[in-house]
Design a protein around this motif. Sequence first.
Motif, PDB file in Angstrom:
ATOM      1  N   GLU A  25       0.733  -1.206   0.128  1.00 19.85           N
ATOM      2  CA  GLU A  25      -0.149  -0.047  -0.040  1.00 19.85           C
ATOM      3  C   GLU A  25       1.023   1.324   0.055  1.00 19.85           C
ATOM      4  OE1 GLU A  25      -2.349  -0.641   3.439  1.00 19.85           O
ATOM      5  OE2 GLU A  25      -3.754  -1.816   2.413  1.00 19.85           O
ATOM      6  N   ARG A  26       1.977   1.334   0.824  1.00 15.87           N
ATOM      7  CA  ARG A  26       2.869   2.386   1.016  1.00 15.87           C
ATOM      8  C   ARG A  26       3.372   2.562  -0.319  1.00 15.87           C
ATOM      9  NH1 ARG A  26       1.372   0.914   5.837  1.00 15.87           N
ATOM     10  NH2 ARG A  26       1.578   2.471   7.607  1.00 15.87           N
ATOM     11  N   LEU A  27       4.151   1.540  -1.153  1.00 18.45           N
ATOM     12  CA  LEU A  27       4.746   1.747  -2.436  1.00 18.45           C
ATOM     13  C   LEU A  27       3.774   2.168  -3.244  1.00 18.45           C
ATOM     14  CD1 LEU A  27       6.911  -1.308  -2.237  1.00 18.45           C
ATOM     15  CD2 LEU A  27       7.808   0.886  -1.969  1.00 18.45           C
ATOM     16  N   THR A  28       2.674   1.757  -3.258  1.00 23.18           N
ATOM     17  CA  THR A  28       1.818   1.867  -4.452  1.00 23.18           C
ATOM     18  C   THR A  28       1.303   3.557  -4.267  1.00 23.18           C
ATOM     19  OG1 THR A  28       0.936  -0.111  -4.567  1.00 23.18           O
ATOM     20  CG2 THR A  28      -0.525   1.808  -5.354  1.00 23.18           C
ATOM     21  N   ALA A  29       1.294   3.873  -3.018  1.00 17.72           N
ATOM     22  CA  ALA A  29       0.819   5.247  -2.799  1.00 17.72           C
ATOM     23  C   ALA A  29       2.157   6.288  -3.219  1.00 17.72           C
ATOM     24  CB  ALA A  29       0.542   5.663  -1.204  1.00 17.72           C
ATOM     25  N   ARG A  30       3.396   5.797  -3.190  1.00 20.11           N
ATOM     26  CA  ARG A  30       4.695   6.536  -3.811  1.00 20.11           C
ATOM     27  C   ARG A  30       4.533   6.520  -5.202  1.00 20.11           C
ATOM     28  NH1 ARG A  30       9.639   6.763   0.167  1.00 20.11           N
ATOM     29  NH2 ARG A  30       8.797   6.858   2.037  1.00 20.11           N
ATOM     30  N   GLY A  31       3.770   5.828  -5.682  1.00 21.90           N
ATOM     31  CA  GLY A  31       3.733   5.943  -7.187  1.00 21.90           C
ATOM     32  C   GLY A  31       4.800   4.753  -7.890  1.00 21.90           C
ATOM     33  N   VAL A  32       5.172   3.951  -6.837  1.00 13.96           N
ATOM     34  CA  VAL A  32       5.972   2.910  -7.447  1.00 13.96           C
ATOM     35  C   VAL A  32       5.229   1.599  -7.818  1.00 13.96           C
ATOM     36  CG1 VAL A  32       7.755   1.111  -6.472  1.00 13.96           C
ATOM     37  CG2 VAL A  32       7.621   3.276  -5.611  1.00 13.96           C
ATOM     38  N   ARG A  33       5.441   0.936  -8.927  1.00 13.39           N
ATOM     39  CA  ARG A  33       4.911  -0.172  -9.629  1.00 13.39           C
ATOM     40  C   ARG A  33       4.979  -1.405  -8.616  1.00 13.39           C
ATOM     41  NH1 ARG A  33       6.676   1.656 -14.511  1.00 13.39           N
ATOM     42  NH2 ARG A  33       8.481   0.079 -14.562  1.00 13.39           N
ATOM     43  N   VAL A  34       4.011  -1.801  -8.083  1.00 20.63           N
ATOM     44  CA  VAL A  34       3.995  -2.929  -7.158  1.00 20.63           C
ATOM     45  C   VAL A  34       3.489  -4.344  -7.627  1.00 20.63           C
ATOM     46  CG1 VAL A  34       3.120  -4.098  -4.757  1.00 20.63           C
ATOM     47  CG2 VAL A  34       3.865  -1.499  -5.212  1.00 20.63           C
ATOM     48  N   ARG A  35       4.476  -5.382  -7.373  1.00 18.02           N
ATOM     49  CA  ARG A  35       3.938  -6.681  -8.008  1.00 18.02           C
ATOM     50  C   ARG A  35       3.574  -7.501  -6.694  1.00 18.02           C
ATOM     51  NH1 ARG A  35       7.625  -9.187 -11.918  1.00 18.02           N
ATOM     52  NH2 ARG A  35       6.876  -7.602 -13.386  1.00 18.02           N
ATOM     53  N   ALA A  36       2.370  -7.648  -6.408  1.00 21.55           N
ATOM     54  CA  ALA A  36       1.594  -8.023  -5.112  1.00 21.55           C
ATOM     55  C   ALA A  36       1.711  -9.632  -5.146  1.00 21.55           C
ATOM     56  CB  ALA A  36       0.285  -7.658  -4.777  1.00 21.55           C
ATOM     57  N   GLY A  37       2.854 -10.131  -4.705  1.00 19.08           N
ATOM     58  CA  GLY A  37       2.794 -11.953  -4.795  1.00 19.08           C
ATOM     59  C   GLY A  37       2.069 -12.534  -3.730  1.00 19.08           C
ATOM     60  N   SER A  38       1.150 -13.467  -3.816  1.00 20.14           N
ATOM     61  CA  SER A  38       0.554 -14.193  -2.835  1.00 20.14           C
ATOM     62  C   SER A  38       0.168 -15.545  -3.428  1.00 20.14           C
ATOM     63  CB  SER A  38      -0.628 -13.532  -2.248  1.00 20.14           C
ATOM     64  OG  SER A  38      -1.785 -13.267  -3.174  1.00 20.14           O
ATOM     65  N   ARG A  39      -0.325 -16.385  -2.678  1.00 17.15           N
ATOM     66  CA  ARG A  39      -0.621 -17.814  -3.381  1.00 17.15           C
ATOM     67  C   ARG A  39      -1.880 -17.685  -4.260  1.00 17.15           C
ATOM     68  NH1 ARG A  39      -0.628 -21.498   1.862  1.00 17.15           N
ATOM     69  NH2 ARG A  39      -1.388 -19.573   3.094  1.00 17.15           N
ATOM     70  N   LYS A  40      -2.825 -16.854  -3.910  1.00 19.33           N
ATOM     71  CA  LYS A  40      -4.103 -16.720  -4.434  1.00 19.33           C
ATOM     72  C   LYS A  40      -4.319 -15.334  -4.887  1.00 19.33           C
ATOM     73  CE  LYS A  40      -6.203 -19.943  -1.375  1.00 19.33           C
ATOM     74  NZ  LYS A  40      -7.324 -20.374  -0.419  1.00 19.33           N
ATOM     75  N   GLY A  41      -3.230 -14.607  -5.376  1.00 18.87           N
ATOM     76  CA  GLY A  41      -3.489 -13.263  -5.797  1.00 18.87           C
ATOM     77  C   GLY A  41      -3.356 -13.339  -7.365  1.00 18.87           C
ATOM     78  N   ALA A  42      -3.350 -12.173  -8.213  1.00 21.24           N
ATOM     79  CA  ALA A  42      -3.021 -11.948  -9.438  1.00 21.24           C
ATOM     80  C   ALA A  42      -1.770 -12.477  -9.774  1.00 21.24           C
ATOM     81  CB  ALA A  42      -3.447 -10.741  -9.870  1.00 21.24           C
ATOM     82  N   VAL A  43      -0.845 -12.089  -8.971  1.00 23.47           N
ATOM     83  CA  VAL A  43       0.743 -12.665  -9.400  1.00 23.47           C
ATOM     84  C   VAL A  43       0.856 -13.751  -8.398  1.00 23.47           C
ATOM     85  CG1 VAL A  43       3.050 -11.880  -8.865  1.00 23.47           C
ATOM     86  CG2 VAL A  43       1.399 -10.134  -9.566  1.00 23.47           C
ATOM     87  N   ALA A  44       0.964 -14.964  -8.840  1.00 16.52           N
ATOM     88  CA  ALA A  44       1.077 -16.014  -8.084  1.00 16.52           C
ATOM     89  C   ALA A  44       2.430 -16.077  -7.558  1.00 16.52           C
ATOM     90  CB  ALA A  44       0.695 -17.520  -8.944  1.00 16.52           C
ATOM     91  N   PHE A  45       2.630 -16.565  -6.279  1.00 16.68           N
ATOM     92  CA  PHE A  45       3.907 -16.512  -5.542  1.00 16.68           C
ATOM     93  C   PHE A  45       3.462 -17.365  -4.126  1.00 16.68           C
ATOM     94  CE2 PHE A  45       7.445 -15.897  -2.523  1.00 16.68           C
ATOM     95  CZ  PHE A  45       8.402 -15.796  -3.471  1.00 16.68           C
ATOM     96  N   ASP A  46       4.499 -18.330  -4.190  1.00 15.68           N
ATOM     97  CA  ASP A  46       4.152 -19.444  -3.075  1.00 15.68           C
ATOM     98  C   ASP A  46       5.585 -19.918  -2.839  1.00 15.68           C
ATOM     99  OD1 ASP A  46       3.404 -21.550  -1.174  1.00 15.68           O
ATOM    100  OD2 ASP A  46       1.911 -22.349  -2.740  1.00 15.68           O
ATOM    101  N   TRP A  47       5.802 -19.756  -1.370  1.00 14.06           N
ATOM    102  CA  TRP A  47       7.026 -20.097  -1.029  1.00 14.06           C
ATOM    103  C   TRP A  47       7.403 -21.641  -1.044  1.00 14.06           C
ATOM    104  CZ3 TRP A  47      11.176 -17.145  -0.786  1.00 14.06           C
ATOM    105  CH2 TRP A  47      11.048 -15.840  -0.463  1.00 14.06           C
TER     106      TRP A  47
END
Length: 278
Positions: A25-47
């Motif tokens: 949220e804070r990076l987005t507010a600063r205008g930084v492009r954020v790739r939000a990685g999570s298991r079920k999100g739009a950007v799939a990321f799973d440790w």
Amino acid sequence: MTENTTNETVLVTAATGKTGRRVAERLTARGVRVRAGSRKGAVAFDWADESTWAPALHGADAAYVNYFPDLAAPDAPQVMRAFGRAAADAGVRRLVLLSGRGEPDAVVAEGALRESGLELTVVRAAFFAQNFSEGAMREGVQAGEIVFPARGTAEPFVDADDLADVMVAALTEPEHRGAVHELTGPRLLTFAEVAQEIGRVTGRDVRYVPVSAVEYAQALQQFGLPEPDAEWLAGLFGTLLDGHNASLTDGVERVLGRAPKDFADFAKDAAAAGAWAA
């Protein structure tokens, strides 16, 4: 000093968690492009699924690294070493790692990630204040009991919003490259005192119930956690809360130029936001 990072892309791992959500949220507010990685999100990321790492890292300039379940986990060094290689192969230049304060095993995992050769900033944090309002302990607070293997040990609880602000600074300001920051709140509190603080702002009776690590592991198993995981987690808490972390640092103030948020203020704000409403 803030870099011109608005043209950069930052991968935020565990982006739906306590800290990942706040950092994104804070990076987005600063205008930084954020790739939000999570298991079920739009950007799939799973440790637990290494095949998701390269696609999530592709095109990213930096990454916020928040390993689940904890950087002190037995497999964390191996995972960090592999993730570091994947990040380097993807052309990532900078990593900011969430680590635990006073966790020798976490330091080993930090070193494994450092082998990547990428710019690495490490942020070692105390126990989150938000563990009482957003995690599994929230239900205990609502029921009037905080059950935990902490005995009478004091802890310098740190606010997750302060932590997120530090992480964003580390991701956007060049002076933090290669640094190790250790974050605490401004005051030491026992878990009994935490219960009193929360009870004061909620108007309800909340008490701390000390248990042994063995008893806590048994309780975790009753909630469905496998026995090895429950025993490891209970043992970790027992190690962290043996008194060696009962001291304060000026990490938040050095990075942000302001004092860290006090637990009383956190509790007041959380209660006002309905964190412990029925």
